[in-house]
Design a protein around this motif. Sequence first.
Motif, PDB file in Angstrom:
ATOM      1  N   TYR A 151       0.822  -1.205   0.000  1.00 58.38           N
ATOM      2  CA  TYR A 151       0.000   0.000   0.000  1.00 58.38           C
ATOM      3  C   TYR A 151       0.860   1.260   0.000  1.00 58.38           C
ATOM      4  O   TYR A 151       0.542   2.246  -0.668  1.00 58.38           O
ATOM      5  CB  TYR A 151      -0.918   0.009   1.220  1.00 58.38           C
ATOM      6  N   PRO A 203       1.462   4.017  -6.514  1.00 57.29           N
ATOM      7  CA  PRO A 203       0.768   3.220  -7.539  1.00 57.29           C
ATOM      8  C   PRO A 203       1.502   3.166  -8.870  1.00 57.29           C
ATOM      9  O   PRO A 203       1.506   2.127  -9.532  1.00 57.29           O
ATOM     10  CB  PRO A 203      -0.583   3.940  -7.678  1.00 57.29           C
ATOM     11  N   VAL A 222      -3.749  -2.685 -11.292  1.00 54.84           N
ATOM     12  CA  VAL A 222      -2.793  -1.956 -10.449  1.00 54.84           C
ATOM     13  C   VAL A 222      -3.506  -1.296  -9.271  1.00 54.84           C
ATOM     14  O   VAL A 222      -3.075  -1.414  -8.109  1.00 54.84           O
ATOM     15  CB  VAL A 222      -2.037  -0.900 -11.281  1.00 54.84           C
ATOM     16  N   PHE A 223      -4.603  -0.606  -9.533  1.00 58.84           N
ATOM     17  CA  PHE A 223      -5.318   0.090  -8.462  1.00 58.84           C
ATOM     18  C   PHE A 223      -5.878  -0.883  -7.424  1.00 58.84           C
ATOM     19  O   PHE A 223      -5.836  -0.609  -6.220  1.00 58.84           O
ATOM     20  CB  PHE A 223      -6.458   0.931  -9.046  1.00 58.84           C
ATOM     21  N   GLN A 227      -3.129  -2.329  -5.257  1.00 58.81           N
ATOM     22  CA  GLN A 227      -2.464  -1.317  -4.459  1.00 58.81           C
ATOM     23  C   GLN A 227      -3.396  -0.678  -3.432  1.00 58.81           C
ATOM     24  O   GLN A 227      -2.932  -0.080  -2.467  1.00 58.81           O
ATOM     25  CB  GLN A 227      -1.906  -0.232  -5.401  1.00 58.81           C
ATOM     26  N   SER A 228      -4.705  -0.844  -3.585  1.00 62.77           N
ATOM     27  CA  SER A 228      -5.667  -0.172  -2.698  1.00 62.77           C
ATOM     28  C   SER A 228      -6.331  -1.096  -1.685  1.00 62.77           C
ATOM     29  O   SER A 228      -6.798  -0.621  -0.650  1.00 62.77           O
ATOM     30  CB  SER A 228      -6.762   0.504  -3.539  1.00 62.77           C
ATOM     31  N   VAL A 246      -8.212   6.568  -5.929  1.00 68.38           N
ATOM     32  CA  VAL A 246      -8.126   6.040  -7.289  1.00 68.38           C
ATOM     33  C   VAL A 246      -8.614   7.066  -8.298  1.00 68.38           C
ATOM     34  O   VAL A 246      -7.998   7.255  -9.355  1.00 68.38           O
ATOM     35  CB  VAL A 246      -8.947   4.738  -7.408  1.00 68.38           C
ATOM     36  N   ASP A 278      -5.920   9.713  -9.030  1.00 71.20           N
ATOM     37  CA  ASP A 278      -4.558   9.308  -9.358  1.00 71.20           C
ATOM     38  C   ASP A 278      -4.229   9.607 -10.815  1.00 71.20           C
ATOM     39  O   ASP A 278      -5.041   9.410 -11.716  1.00 71.20           O
ATOM     40  CB  ASP A 278      -4.371   7.817  -9.088  1.00 71.20           C
ATOM     41  N   THR A 320      -0.642   6.196 -12.721  1.00 72.55           N
ATOM     42  CA  THR A 320      -0.950   4.858 -13.248  1.00 72.55           C
ATOM     43  C   THR A 320      -1.620   4.901 -14.616  1.00 72.55           C
ATOM     44  O   THR A 320      -1.144   4.257 -15.560  1.00 72.55           O
ATOM     45  CB  THR A 320      -1.811   4.074 -12.243  1.00 72.55           C
TER      46      THR A 320
END
Length: 554
Positions: free
Chosen positions: A108, A112, A153-154, A157-158, A215, A218, A221
């Motif tokens: 985390y 990202p 990816v999100f 990573q989240s 997200v 962002d 990414t």
Amino acid sequence: MNGIKEKKLNIWSVSTFVILAFAVLFIIYPLVLILYKSVISDSGNLSFAYFTKFFQKKYYWSTLINSFKVTIVATLISTLLGLMMAYLLRSIVITGNKYLNIMIVMSYLSPPFIGAYAWIQLLGRNGFITRVINNILPVKFAGIYGFAGIVLVFSLQSFPLVYMYTSGALKSLDNSLVEAAESLGCNLWDRVRLIIVPLVTPTLLASSLLVFMRVFSDFGTPMLIGEGYKTFPVMIYGQFMGEVSTDDHFAAALCVIIIGITLFLFFLQRFLSAKFTYSMTALKPMEAVKIGGVKNILVHLLVYGIVFVAILPQLTVITTSFLKTGSGGLYTGGFTLENYYNTLLSKNNNSAILNTYLFGFIAIVIVVVFGIIIAYLSARKRSFFTSTLDTLTMLPYIIPGSVLGISFLYGFNSKPLLLSGTAILMIISLSVRRMPYTIRSSNAIIGQISPSVEEAAVSLGCNELQSFLKITVPMMLTGVLSGAIMSWVTLISELSSSIILYTSKTQTLTVAIYAEVIRSSFGNAAAYSTILTVTSILSLLIFFKISGKSDISI
């Protein structure tokens, strides 16, 4: 009369107004300028043409739809993964639980866009896994670019954010309710669906909204792996920083739109938190139990598998940083230290590393000092001004970093406030973006300190300032340092605002990584990323040492 004036103009009143003036200058003033620029035409007349332009052309408003699609899907996946991992790690004895917690949090804390870069190495058109798939299967895999890659990816990573919140909620859950349901014939699925999920729903809503805001705003990414799938933050960057057809007024209008959306989400989160928050005493807290047989093997494989995939970008970055690269950024095989030589010893490159630590150190000092004072004022000197100050300092956390960077360029690009292109503006940007972490941790710790302790010090001859410095600050220190380390980790990983504000002399590690990836210098990018990752890991270990925790839950 003089006594009244002295009381009104004490150190706390002066501190309140000084910090409030700082917040107005570096938060409110730039944002007001964005609003002004969005409704003023080149001729200086009031105009809403830029907003009309956005909603009239599908090319523009479709990026907003794309952002919502990516954000909603990634938030749903993150929520499901976070809930599942929190429940499994809290209710079942998993071998290596402590280390799994650390790895989840590490995934985390890593930016990202580093995850995006790592997945390009694995599942890009020439990625390692892509080559394996294409050699085995008759169907050619074109890589993860576009919607699927961004969501991947999100989500990975989240989900740790939902995990940390839900894990904390499960600590206070009374397990006797679950046992009662089991005695009435409920199977595992029914107990989770009818008991666990309803009890942690407020926490799931709060953490999901945080994931949604993170997200949605962002930039890095989707910029790296989105390709034809453009999102709203990427379009804002293109309108303001693009090489062709830039439009400052239109970019300002886009900023106003995204500010409106994120503010709505923030107030929705506060409303839901106030509406659904409840307290529950865990008379019988949930305890992890051992299970055996096939179920135990399957659960371990599931948990280990998810953690491995989540931490895979960090492992990929570290590994590729030691690989030789040829022309076009292709890895030629064999190990080398050349990438580290290029980044650490080359004068043209190592300035990004020095800037990151220097700017970060100065910014974290500002964050700690202001964080302690603001938390103290909010808790002990409540007034309209201290409440306003507490709210204002939260705005940079809510507003996307790219929007804050653009607002800073609007506000400080001419005399007498000519700060654009300077290290000062970079440091201020980093400070205001990450200060809320320290303020919130300081608020939490000062709420546990009884005012009677300070009153006792005053009764023994200390004035208020001496009581604050000698009694309150030392008692707050553990919580403050923990929040400061979390601020530090996110601060050195900041990209969205830094990429707007940097110059060749003020480049940071995140900007350098992004630039190297764009230039296909993947070896240098991996070395920079490894330095950043190792710094984050060490900071996390320091956090555990200072806080005395073996895991992180919120």
